[in-house]
Design a protein around this motif. Structure first.
Motif, PDB file in Angstrom:
ATOM      1  N   ASP A 196      -7.472 -21.683  12.044  1.00 24.07           N
ATOM      2  CA  ASP A 196      -7.125 -22.245  13.342  1.00 24.07           C
ATOM      3  C   ASP A 196      -6.532 -21.112  14.660  1.00 24.07           C
ATOM      4  N   LEU A 197      -6.400 -20.084  13.885  1.00 21.89           N
ATOM      5  CA  LEU A 197      -6.019 -19.199  14.859  1.00 21.89           C
ATOM      6  C   LEU A 197      -6.528 -17.539  14.580  1.00 21.89           C
ATOM      7  N   THR A 198      -6.989 -16.851  15.593  1.00 23.93           N
ATOM      8  CA  THR A 198      -7.648 -15.704  15.335  1.00 23.93           C
ATOM      9  C   THR A 198      -6.534 -14.587  15.963  1.00 23.93           C
ATOM     10  N   ARG A 199      -6.513 -13.342  15.575  1.00 28.97           N
ATOM     11  CA  ARG A 199      -5.579 -12.305  16.050  1.00 28.97           C
ATOM     12  C   ARG A 199      -6.295 -11.061  16.591  1.00 28.97           C
ATOM     13  N   PRO A 200      -6.976 -11.081  17.638  1.00 27.11           N
ATOM     14  CA  PRO A 200      -7.594 -10.154  18.153  1.00 27.11           C
ATOM     15  C   PRO A 200      -6.689  -9.041  18.669  1.00 27.11           C
ATOM     16  N   GLY A 201      -6.993  -7.755  18.536  1.00 25.33           N
ATOM     17  CA  GLY A 201      -6.157  -6.527  18.602  1.00 25.33           C
ATOM     18  C   GLY A 201      -7.135  -5.511  19.832  1.00 25.33           C
ATOM     19  N   LEU A 202      -7.929  -4.769  19.037  1.00 27.88           N
ATOM     20  CA  LEU A 202      -8.556  -3.775  19.564  1.00 27.88           C
ATOM     21  C   LEU A 202      -9.201  -4.126  20.719  1.00 27.88           C
ATOM     22  N   ALA A 203     -10.253  -5.281  20.472  1.00 21.95           N
ATOM     23  CA  ALA A 203     -10.880  -5.769  21.457  1.00 21.95           C
ATOM     24  C   ALA A 203     -10.486  -6.426  22.875  1.00 21.95           C
ATOM     25  N   LEU A 204      -8.988  -6.684  22.774  1.00 20.52           N
ATOM     26  CA  LEU A 204      -8.382  -7.090  23.985  1.00 20.52           C
ATOM     27  C   LEU A 204      -8.339  -5.901  24.848  1.00 20.52           C
ATOM     28  N   TYR A 205      -8.134  -4.616  24.525  1.00 18.23           N
ATOM     29  CA  TYR A 205      -7.803  -3.316  25.394  1.00 18.23           C
ATOM     30  C   TYR A 205      -9.003  -2.739  25.372  1.00 18.23           C
ATOM     31  N   GLY A 206     -10.174  -3.350  25.443  1.00 17.58           N
ATOM     32  CA  GLY A 206     -11.471  -2.517  25.617  1.00 17.58           C
ATOM     33  C   GLY A 206     -12.332  -2.125  24.528  1.00 17.58           C
ATOM     34  N   GLY A 207     -11.750  -2.209  23.142  1.00 18.64           N
ATOM     35  CA  GLY A 207     -12.452  -1.642  22.165  1.00 18.64           C
ATOM     36  C   GLY A 207     -13.692  -2.836  21.654  1.00 18.64           C
ATOM     37  N   VAL A 208     -14.651  -2.105  21.225  1.00 15.66           N
ATOM     38  CA  VAL A 208     -15.767  -3.044  20.631  1.00 15.66           C
ATOM     39  C   VAL A 208     -16.027  -2.760  19.248  1.00 15.66           C
ATOM     40  N   PRO A 209     -15.128  -3.668  18.282  1.00 16.15           N
ATOM     41  CA  PRO A 209     -15.366  -3.356  16.648  1.00 16.15           C
ATOM     42  C   PRO A 209     -16.566  -3.677  16.101  1.00 16.15           C
ATOM     43  N   ARG A 210     -17.364  -4.565  16.752  1.00 18.09           N
ATOM     44  CA  ARG A 210     -18.569  -5.085  16.491  1.00 18.09           C
ATOM     45  C   ARG A 210     -19.492  -5.327  17.404  1.00 18.09           C
ATOM     46  N   PRO A 211     -20.714  -4.585  17.403  1.00 18.04           N
ATOM     47  CA  PRO A 211     -21.641  -4.928  18.811  1.00 18.04           C
ATOM     48  C   PRO A 211     -21.757  -6.166  19.301  1.00 18.04           C
ATOM     49  N   GLU A 212     -21.666  -7.353  18.528  1.00 17.52           N
ATOM     50  CA  GLU A 212     -21.844  -8.561  19.080  1.00 17.52           C
ATOM     51  C   GLU A 212     -20.907  -8.932  20.456  1.00 17.52           C
ATOM     52  N   LEU A 213     -19.812  -7.969  20.241  1.00 18.27           N
ATOM     53  CA  LEU A 213     -18.513  -8.351  21.159  1.00 18.27           C
ATOM     54  C   LEU A 213     -18.938  -7.500  22.559  1.00 18.27           C
ATOM     55  N   SER A 214     -19.888  -6.564  22.373  1.00 19.45           N
ATOM     56  CA  SER A 214     -19.981  -5.756  23.437  1.00 19.45           C
ATOM     57  C   SER A 214     -20.053  -6.351  24.759  1.00 19.45           C
ATOM     58  N   PRO A 215     -20.831  -7.414  25.098  1.00 17.70           N
ATOM     59  CA  PRO A 215     -21.257  -7.970  26.304  1.00 17.70           C
ATOM     60  C   PRO A 215     -20.113  -8.793  26.994  1.00 17.70           C
ATOM     61  N   ARG A 239     -13.209 -23.403  18.046  1.00 19.37           N
ATOM     62  CA  ARG A 239     -12.349 -24.465  17.803  1.00 19.37           C
ATOM     63  C   ARG A 239     -10.952 -23.808  17.703  1.00 19.37           C
ATOM     64  N   ALA A 240     -10.958 -22.679  17.187  1.00 20.99           N
ATOM     65  CA  ALA A 240      -9.774 -21.878  17.085  1.00 20.99           C
ATOM     66  C   ALA A 240      -9.051 -21.301  18.363  1.00 20.99           C
ATOM     67  N   THR A 241      -7.730 -20.849  18.268  1.00 15.45           N
ATOM     68  CA  THR A 241      -7.026 -20.459  19.515  1.00 15.45           C
ATOM     69  C   THR A 241      -7.032 -18.903  19.197  1.00 15.45           C
ATOM     70  N   ALA A 242      -7.077 -18.110  20.198  1.00 15.74           N
ATOM     71  CA  ALA A 242      -6.884 -16.467  20.033  1.00 15.74           C
ATOM     72  C   ALA A 242      -5.507 -16.465  20.329  1.00 15.74           C
ATOM     73  N   GLY A 243      -4.725 -15.429  19.380  1.00 13.73           N
ATOM     74  CA  GLY A 243      -3.441 -15.075  19.639  1.00 13.73           C
ATOM     75  C   GLY A 243      -3.642 -13.476  20.211  1.00 13.73           C
ATOM     76  N   ALA A 244      -2.832 -12.511  20.015  1.00  8.54           N
ATOM     77  CA  ALA A 244      -2.859 -11.141  20.479  1.00  8.54           C
ATOM     78  C   ALA A 244      -1.988 -10.453  19.690  1.00  8.54           C
ATOM     79  N   ALA A 245      -2.524  -9.233  18.998  1.00 11.63           N
ATOM     80  CA  ALA A 245      -1.716  -8.222  18.738  1.00 11.63           C
ATOM     81  C   ALA A 245      -1.279  -7.276  19.574  1.00 11.63           C
ATOM     82  N   VAL A 246      -0.162  -7.179  19.798  1.00 12.70           N
ATOM     83  CA  VAL A 246       0.535  -6.485  20.728  1.00 12.70           C
ATOM     84  C   VAL A 246       1.266  -5.158  20.101  1.00 12.70           C
TER      85      VAL A 246
END
Length: 356
Positions: A215-234, A42-49
């Motif tokens: 309410d808001l998440t702030r992904p960075g590394l994962a946006l650009y192809g990184g996998v900080p936790r294995p659950e995100l890999s797929p 239910r949160a929205t994703a932002g982006a670290a640039v």
């Protein structure tokens, strides 16, 4: 002889043909953001640039993310703002380092950027220079930036127009008790400061579950192809790949050495390619004897020491030669395991020749 322009300016110097490049998959970046937005529930994703879009080019990354639907962007330094504002509205950009000087506070007000206030001193500075929309960071255990929890009852905070009230997880890529302590500390402070939205989770924090999303998440590394936790890999696709041209193909006899300090000795007659990529471009010496390049699905190992501008690779019987291009093996999780750098470093160390 140069031909003068009508306005008296010198003509533009023509761009040279490149010998190295950083390929950028816009579709993969957009797909990664959509996946992380979906995983945020239910949160929205932002982006670290910040850090020039983690080394991929902030102007382009921000444009792609905006077109994908992202509406909240985060940079570190004020100097990073112009590139991002070329692609998205200033009011969509938060500056994490906050206004350390009156000059920075005035710059925020003049541009419409949102400062992230990190101390009561910054709160005073923001209010004294006119105030307005801002974000506020609370330190729940990282001891880096942010107000201490015991400062969150200060009356001055009630005067702020806080868009995002945030904190930052220190160990989200690990399964440790500190994550829950930070989450609970943050949740317990939300009622004390008026705000529009709350934000705690980075990309790794998204994988910790709904209790961390707010309410808001702030992904960075994962946006650009990184996998900080294995659950995100797929859900994550590779976004950038360094590629370089072969400058010379040469024959090396058995017993000959290659490169600085003669760290590689040929055990057989070899065909070797000298690639136009080195540590000045972010392909660091940690790849010496470990890295590999790919051509037509075939891996060509790195031989000897990576030097400033060049790297030697084993061409084998591949048939490629001078003027041909090869791609570095740069899947971020695999690359990090191979060379010992973090995925964050692998992205952000790319040099200007590679990105240019």
């Amino acid at each position: 002889m140069k031909t003068p322009l009508a306005n008296g300016d010198e003509p533009a110097v023509p761009l040279p043909p490149p010998a190295l490049r950083l390929t950028f998959d816009e579709d993969a970046l957009a797909a990664n953001w959509r996946a992380l937005d979906r995983l945020s529930g239910r949160a929205t994703a932002g982006a670290a640039v910040k850090a020039d879009g983690y080394g991929t080019g902030a102007r382009r990354a921000a444009r792609v993310l905006w077109e994908a639907g992202c509406r909240q962007f985060f940079i570190a330094h004020w100097q990073e703002a112009p590139d991002v504002m070329a692609s998205v509205p200033a009011e969509a950009v938060s500056v994490l380092h906050g206004p350390a000087t009156d000059e920075e506070a005035r710059y925020a007000r003049a541009t419409g950027l949102r400062p992230v206030l990190n101390s009561l001193t910054q709160v005073d500075r923001w209010l004294a220079t006119g105030g307005g929309p801002c974000d506020l960071m609370i330190d729940t255990g990282m001891n880096r930036l942010g107000l201490r929890p015991d400062e969150c009852g200060d009356a001055r905070l009630q005067q702020l127009q806080v868009g995002t009230l945030m904190s930052h997880l220190a160990c989200a890529d690990e399964d440790v008790a500190a994550n829950a302590r930070q989450r609970d500390a943050f949740a317990g402070l939300l009622h004390r400061i008026p705000h529009q939205r709350a934000s705690l989770a980075n990309g790794a924090g998204i994988a910790l579950g709904a209790d961390y999303h707010f309410d808001l998440t702030r992904p960075g590394l994962a946006l650009y192809g990184g996998v900080p936790r294995p659950e995100l890999s797929p859900h994550i696709r590779q976004v950038v790949t360094p590629e370089a041209m072969i400058l010379q193909a040469r024959h090396v006899a058995a017993g000959d050495t290659i490169g600085y300090n003669a760290t590689f000795t040929a055990q057989r007659n070899m065909r070797v390619g000298i690639v136009s990529l080195g540590y000045a471009d972010g392909y660091l010496r940690c790849w010496s004897g470990k890295g590999g390049f790919v051509s037509d699905g075939r891996t060509l190992p790195v031989l000897g020491r990576v030097s400033m501008d060049m790297t030697a690779i084993d061409l084998g019987d591949s048939g490629i030669g001078e003027g041909d291009w090869v791609a570095a093996r740069y899947d971020l999780p695999e690359a990090a395991r191979t060379c010992g750098l973090s995925q964050y470093e692998l992205l952000t160390v790319s040099g200007p020749r590679l990105r240019g």
